[in-house]
Design a protein around this motif. Structure first.
Motif, short mmCIF file in Angstrom:
data_model
loop_
_atom_site.label_atom_id
_atom_site.label_comp_id
_atom_site.label_asym_id
_atom_site.label_seq_id
_atom_site.Cartn_x
_atom_site.Cartn_y
_atom_site.Cartn_z
N ILE A 33 -19.45 -32.00 -13.02
CA ILE A 33 -18.50 -31.28 -12.18
C ILE A 33 -17.09 -31.60 -12.67
CG2 ILE A 33 -19.91 -31.16 -10.08
CD1 ILE A 33 -18.49 -33.69 -9.10
N PRO A 54 -18.34 -26.40 -10.93
CA PRO A 54 -19.28 -26.68 -12.02
C PRO A 54 -18.54 -27.00 -13.31
CG PRO A 54 -20.02 -24.78 -10.76
CD PRO A 54 -18.64 -25.13 -10.26
N GLU A 86 -22.91 -32.25 -7.58
CA GLU A 86 -23.53 -31.93 -8.85
C GLU A 86 -24.76 -31.03 -8.65
OE1 GLU A 86 -24.38 -34.57 -12.70
OE2 GLU A 86 -25.75 -35.02 -11.04
N ALA A 89 -23.59 -27.65 -7.98
CA ALA A 89 -23.04 -27.07 -9.21
C ALA A 89 -24.16 -26.52 -10.09
CB ALA A 89 -22.23 -28.12 -9.96
N GLU A 90 -25.31 -27.19 -10.10
CA GLU A 90 -26.45 -26.71 -10.88
C GLU A 90 -26.94 -25.36 -10.38
OE1 GLU A 90 -29.22 -29.90 -10.55
OE2 GLU A 90 -28.15 -31.19 -11.97
N ARG A 331 -30.21 -28.05 -4.27
CA ARG A 331 -29.96 -27.10 -5.37
C ARG A 331 -30.79 -25.84 -5.19
NH1 ARG A 331 -32.71 -29.46 -9.96
NH2 ARG A 331 -34.44 -28.38 -8.96
#
Length: 340
Positions: A33, A54, A86, A89-90, A331
């Motif tokens: 990130i 991201p 994170e 962000a994925e 996620r």
């Protein structure tokens, strides 16, 4: 060997370990990130925020707006949120969080807020984010923990356009939550029946004072709390102790993920799961319960800030603090809430 000498040897070993494994620490804390410090306007006070994007790409990205639980909190909760950022962000999402009012020099005082105030604050952050070019205004979701359970459903009920809502360890009713927490913590340390009875008497005395609208001087005179609450805290509890989210839940029409730890000492997760299931359409609700997980959805034995083991895991493998599968679930749910 003396205790002092053993502690000195242990400290030396940890220091050597840190020096030799410095590269490992850097890698483990090098999250995918990039963060930007922002000022969120539009609410009662400007908010000192962190926008976590991201690592790659220009967007526009979806956005997850974070709402803290109780207590003093920096934007990233002293880096506790970074593995979660994170994970989002994925899935192509940025994350937005802020220092609570009064923390890190931010204006205001979070102890002056009601749960409704915090909901309005969250709405202001959502409105602000929609003006950011790197944010996709059509893909905004919510993540909150603990006390956020009295905040986010109110927001979601007013904003059915939100992409999703994720709640970790939310309670239903403030008063019942407090008693559950008291009993669970006393049971965890095998307190005697006499101690439990004494603590319940103290608690009922404070509730009586709250119901009577007692000011702080009267509370200090009448309470047997040791130590007593601060004046700010007493005022905060007085504004919020009747919080109950039951009425808002039937109005939520946003896909919701409920993350619960089986060993939560703060919240009766069985009650939480039951009330959410009774109040929301099954098609919108996903409940995930994590064995051996704490209130924070952290492996129970690692959710101890004074533990050397917890410190080392947080330092060398921070993603491993969380219950197995939790970060992946965040996620996957953000990527496609309709599949869950």
């Amino acid at each position: 060997m003396s205790r002092k000498r053993r502690l000195l040897i242990a400290a030396s070993c940890v220091a050597a370990l840190l020096l030799s494994a410095g590269g490992c620490v850097v890698v483990q804390h090098d999250f995918d990130i990039r963060t930007e410090q922002v000022t969120i306007t539009g609410g009662a006070h400007p908010l000192h925020g962190t926008l976590a994007l991201p690592e790659k790409g220009d967007g526009p990205f979806g956005l997850v707006v974070f709402v803290h639980g109780d207590g003093v909190a920096t934007a990233d909760r002293d880096e506790f949120y970074r593995p979660i950022w994170e994970s989002f962000a994925e899935a192509g999402y940025a994350s937005l969080a802020w220092d609570k009012p009064g923390v890190n020099g931010a204006p205001g005082n979070w102890l002056d807020q009601t749960m409704h105030d915090r909901a309005v604050e969250t709405e202001a952050a959502i409105a602000w984010s929609r003006g950011r070019p790197e944010i996709d205004a059509q893909r905004i979701g919510l993540w909150g923990i603990s006390q956020a359970g009295w905040v986010l459903p109110e927001v979601a009920a007013r904003h059915p356009e939100l992409r999703f809502m994720i709640l970790a360890g939310p309670a239903i009713n403030w008063i019942r939550q407090g008693e559950y927490n008291l009993r669970a913590e006393l049971d965890q340390r095998n307190a005697s029946a006499d101690e439990l009875a004494d603590q319940l008497r103290r608690r009922e005395n404070d509730l009586t004072l709250l119901r009577e609208g007692a000011d702080y001087p009267r509370y200090r005179t009448a309470t047997t709390d040791s130590p007593p609450m601060s004046e700010d805290r007493w005022r905060f509890v007085g504004k919020n102790y009747l919080a109950d989210i039951t009425e808002a839940l039937p109005r939520v029409r946003v896909p919701t993920l409920l993350a619960l730890g089986e060993r939560d000492l703060h919240v009766d997760v069985a009650e939480t799961a039951r009330v959410y299931r009774e109040s929301m359409p099954a098609s919108l609700l996903t409940v995930r319960t994590y064995p051996d997980a704490s209130h924070n959805i952290v492996t129970f034995e690692l959710d101890k800030p004074d533990s050397v083991r917890s410190f080392l895991v947080a330092l060398f493998a921070p993603r491993s603090l969380y219950a197995p599968g939790y970060l992946d679930a965040l996620r996957d749910f953000a990527a496609d809430p309709s599949k869950h």
